[in-house]
Write a protein that holds these residues in place. Structure first.
Motif, short mmCIF file in Angstrom:
data_model
loop_
_atom_site.label_atom_id
_atom_site.label_comp_id
_atom_site.label_asym_id
_atom_site.label_seq_id
_atom_site.Cartn_x
_atom_site.Cartn_y
_atom_site.Cartn_z
N ILE A 20 -5.26 2.33 1.99
CA ILE A 20 -5.84 1.41 1.06
C ILE A 20 -7.67 1.44 1.40
N VAL A 21 -8.10 1.63 0.06
CA VAL A 21 -9.39 1.91 0.32
C VAL A 21 -10.45 0.69 -0.11
N MET A 22 -11.24 0.10 0.52
CA MET A 22 -12.16 -1.06 -0.11
C MET A 22 -13.67 -0.57 -0.26
N PRO A 25 -6.33 7.34 -7.56
CA PRO A 25 -5.29 6.89 -6.67
C PRO A 25 -4.13 7.72 -7.11
N GLY A 26 -3.13 7.60 -6.08
CA GLY A 26 -1.88 8.26 -6.18
C GLY A 26 -1.39 8.71 -5.06
N GLY A 61 0.76 -1.32 0.02
CA GLY A 61 -0.21 -0.08 -0.04
C GLY A 61 0.65 1.27 -0.15
N THR A 62 2.06 1.24 0.05
CA THR A 62 3.23 2.21 0.08
C THR A 62 3.83 2.65 -1.12
N ALA A 121 -2.29 6.55 -1.84
CA ALA A 121 -3.78 6.06 -1.90
C ALA A 121 -3.92 5.26 -3.08
N SER A 122 -4.57 4.10 -2.77
CA SER A 122 -4.78 3.06 -3.52
C SER A 122 -6.26 2.10 -3.33
N GLY A 123 -6.60 1.60 -4.28
CA GLY A 123 -7.65 0.38 -4.10
C GLY A 123 -8.94 1.19 -4.79
N HIS A 124 -9.93 0.93 -4.19
CA HIS A 124 -11.39 1.31 -5.13
C HIS A 124 -11.72 2.96 -4.99
#
Ligand code: FMN
Ligand code: SF4
Ligand code: FES
Lengths: 177, 448
Positions: free
Chosen positions: B331-333, B250-251, B88-89, B243-246
């Protein structure tokens, strides 16, 4: 005393690189050069480290062979078995999984007619599952040699495979650069 | 709005070159520090700034620096931790790729402050293309007299080298990193002694994250007090968030600490909301090691306060209802995400990355992966939830390094907040999608 395989020798460019690497560490701390030198060795000898190659590295760094084996087997980037010309390393961790890494694996397997781990019959491709490569914001992704391929789509993958097919082995270290 | 201090010039064309970097105030802090300041003045400014380590633990940097032992005649070292392997990093990668000279500039002033004449940047092996970018930048700095003997005529000598790892998350742990830099397996050392006393080759050593070292540049340029006014409370300054995931965007974002989590997730300046109009289910706010929180607890604390992007607010409620800022790997779900399967990817990761020195970590991570595989295969029973809980609780505090805990916390928090989902896997295994392909990839025996 290990006997060295006379056929295993670095090119002059690789030897120059090794010399440059060793100079980065204080007198007597040349063991620190081991990881970078193993990267050079892997690039020189078809992308993997055979026992004779590791023995050779031990000799040029004045280390015991066991010091090289124990290190080479610890780090996941060192391949201790032969690999295909292009090793496609797909991240399968959290963010990549959420953004479709499994579909990428499935697509590659069907397109290349191999299962993960196997080498294609022509020896060109091999798919490997790896953990987070620091590309989570541009998932799904894979790495081939030095290069990151990100925000993958099936269409993009088609193009990448087409390009790679005609390219030389991807190297982690362009020796002598 | 982003608050750009480190990334102020990241979009300037050719900012990775020395010339362009210098046109944008690059290396000003080196001139200021070496020509007008004493080393201790810089340590003082860093203390005043309130800067805390950006590698994950958030330890005050000025205090860490003041612990560095300074015996006569013994060299000291500064080692930059660019191993960045926490799932996530990817912020350090962005910074080094775009603005390599910012890290080098920070390394020079930090080394001057610490009386260090040789420094190393230890970068994860997979980032090989960035190693090349950094090496090129280091060469440029040497050619311009910013590295080497008698830097800018100040009498200060400094050499800097970039050293690649070779694929091992554990080498991000600072003592494992030092072992690795000495050409050994990345086995963490027993502490004490701490690196500040006996680090690289037994000499006093400071290990700092890429972002921490970069932040020293604005602190020297504008003063520690100015920096301390940015942010909120003891979370001073800006933080790079990966920032990643749904999410829609992201970035890597540079935020002023103290903005709300809600703003960070939904504002068009940051993540831009959840993809495809879905709802938020859960967030892992600081890299894979920190506790996962469900949507309601990440947006609002248990006490009903808006949750903020800061060390204190994310930690509010302890592990019962809070989490940690960690490395800033956010990390966003969305609502369709399986918490159990995501946890399985983490468990597999930690098992793979355990160095194997301590039994609770080596065996515990293996057991946790194995039991989660049972859930994946629809073979788990309700007792396995308690077994999983039991195993994770026996790792914490019983290992040489914090990797064991990092493996335990995601498991504990997933069970704490999403127990019903584990139960669902037990009661309705047929609802697990696409099992066959998944089993084969992960060597799970055919089950359902
Ligand atoms: C398993 C493990 C992995 C770590 N990985 C990293 C990493 O990749 N990068 C990093 O800067 N710190 C990492 N850390 C934290 C370092 O041990 C250390 O605290 C940090 O580099 C100190 O720098 P800072 O004070 O500037 O944050 C890790 C710690 C552990 C226990
Ligand atoms: S906790 Fe795990 S990773 Fe850390 S030293 Fe022990 S076995 Fe190794
Ligand atoms: S999760 Fe795939 S690159 Fe990080």
């Amino acid at each position: 005393m290990t006997t060295l395989d006379p056929n295993i020798k670095f090119s002059p460019a690789a030897l120059a690189k090794v010399e440059e690497i060793v100079k980065q560490y204080p007198e007597g701390k040349h063991k620190s050069a081991l990881l970078p030198v193993l990267h050079v060795a892997q690039a020189e000898f078809d992308g993997w480290l055979s026992v004779p190659v590791m023995d050779y590295v031990a000799a040029i760094l004045k280390l015991q062979p066991i010091e090289v084996y124990e290190v080479a087997s610890f780090y996941s980037m060192f391949n201790l078995k032969p690999v295909a010309k292009h090793l496609i390393e797909i991240c399968q961790t959290s963010s990549c999984w959420m953004c479709g890494a499994e579909d990428v694996v499935r697509y590659l397997e069907s397109k290349l007619h191999v299962e993960t781990g196997q080498i294609t019959a022509d020896g060109i491709f091999q798919v490997k599952l790896v953990e987070c490569l620091g590309s989570c914001g541009t998932a799904p992704m894979f790495q081939v040699g030095e290069k990151y391929y990100e925000s993958l789509t099936f269409e993009k993958i088609d193009g990448i495979l087409e390009d790679l097919r005609t390219q030389k082995r991807s190297k982690y270290v362009e020796v002598g650069s | 709005m982003e608050r750009r201090i480190l990334l102020e010039h990241d979009h300037v064309k050719d900012i990775h070159t020395l010339d362009v970097y210098r046109q944008h105030n690059g290396y000003k802090s080196v001139e200021k520090a070496l020509k007008t300041m004493k080393p201790d003045d810089i340590v003082e400014e860093v203390k005043k700034s309130g800067l805390r380590g950006r590698g994950g633990a958030g330890f005050p940097t000025g205090m860490k620096w003041s612990f560095l032992a300074k015996p006569e005649g013994v060299p000291r070292y500064l080692v930059c931790n660019a191993d960045e392997s926490e799932p996530g990093t990817f912020k350090d990668r962005y910074l080094m790729e775009r603005i390599p000279h910012l890290l080098i500039e920070g390394m020079i002033v930090s080394s001057f402050a610490l009386g260090v004449h040789t420094s190393y940047i230890y970068i994860r092996g997979e980032y090989f293309y960035i190693l090349e970018i950094l090496q090129k930048a280091v060469k440029e700095a040497y050619a311009a007299g910013l590295l080497g003997k008698n830097i800018l005529g100040s009498g200060f000598d400094h050499d800097m080298y970039v050293h690649p790892g070779a694929g091992a998350y554990i080498c991000g742990e600072e003592t494992a990193l030092l072992e690795s830099l000495e050409g050994k397996r990345g086995n963490p050392r027993i502490k004490p002694p701490f690196p500040a006393v006996a680090g690289l080759w037994g000499c006093p050593t400071v290990v700092n994250n890429v972002e921490t070292i970069a932040a020293v540049v604005p602190i020297v340029n504008d003063g520690g007090e100015a920096y301390s006014k940015i942010g909120i409370g003891k979370s001073t300054g800006t933080k790079l968030i990966s920032a990643s995931g749904h999410i829609n965007k992201p970035g890597v974002y540079e935020i002023e600490m103290g903005i709300t989590v809600e703003d960070f997730i939904y504002s068009p300046d940051f993540c831009g909301g959840i993809r495809n109009g879905k709802k938020l289910k859960a967030v892992v706010a600081g890299g894979s090691s920190v506790p996962i929180l469900p949507a309601d607890l990440i947006i609002t604390t248990a006490a009903g306060q808006p949750r903020l992007m800061s060390y204190e607010s994310l930690g509010d409620g302890g592990f019962a209802t809070g989490t940690m800022l960690g490395s800033g790997g956010f990390i966003v779900m969305d609502e369709d995400t399986s918490i159990v399967k995501n946890l399985f990817t983490f468990a597999r990761f930690y098992h793979h990355e355990s160095c194997g020195q301590c039994s609770p970590c080596r065996e515990g991570t293996g057991w946790m992966e194995k039991i989660l595989k049972k859930f994946m295969a629809g073979k788990a029973t309700l007792k396995d939830i308690d077994l999983l809980w039991d195993i994770q609780s026996k790792i914490e505090g019983k290992t040489i390094c914090p990797l064991g805990e990092a493996a335990a916390w995601p498991v504990a928090s997933a069970i704490r907040h999403f127990r019903s989902e584990f139960e669902e896997y037990v009661k309705h295994p047929q609802s697990i999608q696409d099992v066959k392909h998944y089993f084969r990839l992960n060597n799970i025996e055919q089950a359902v």
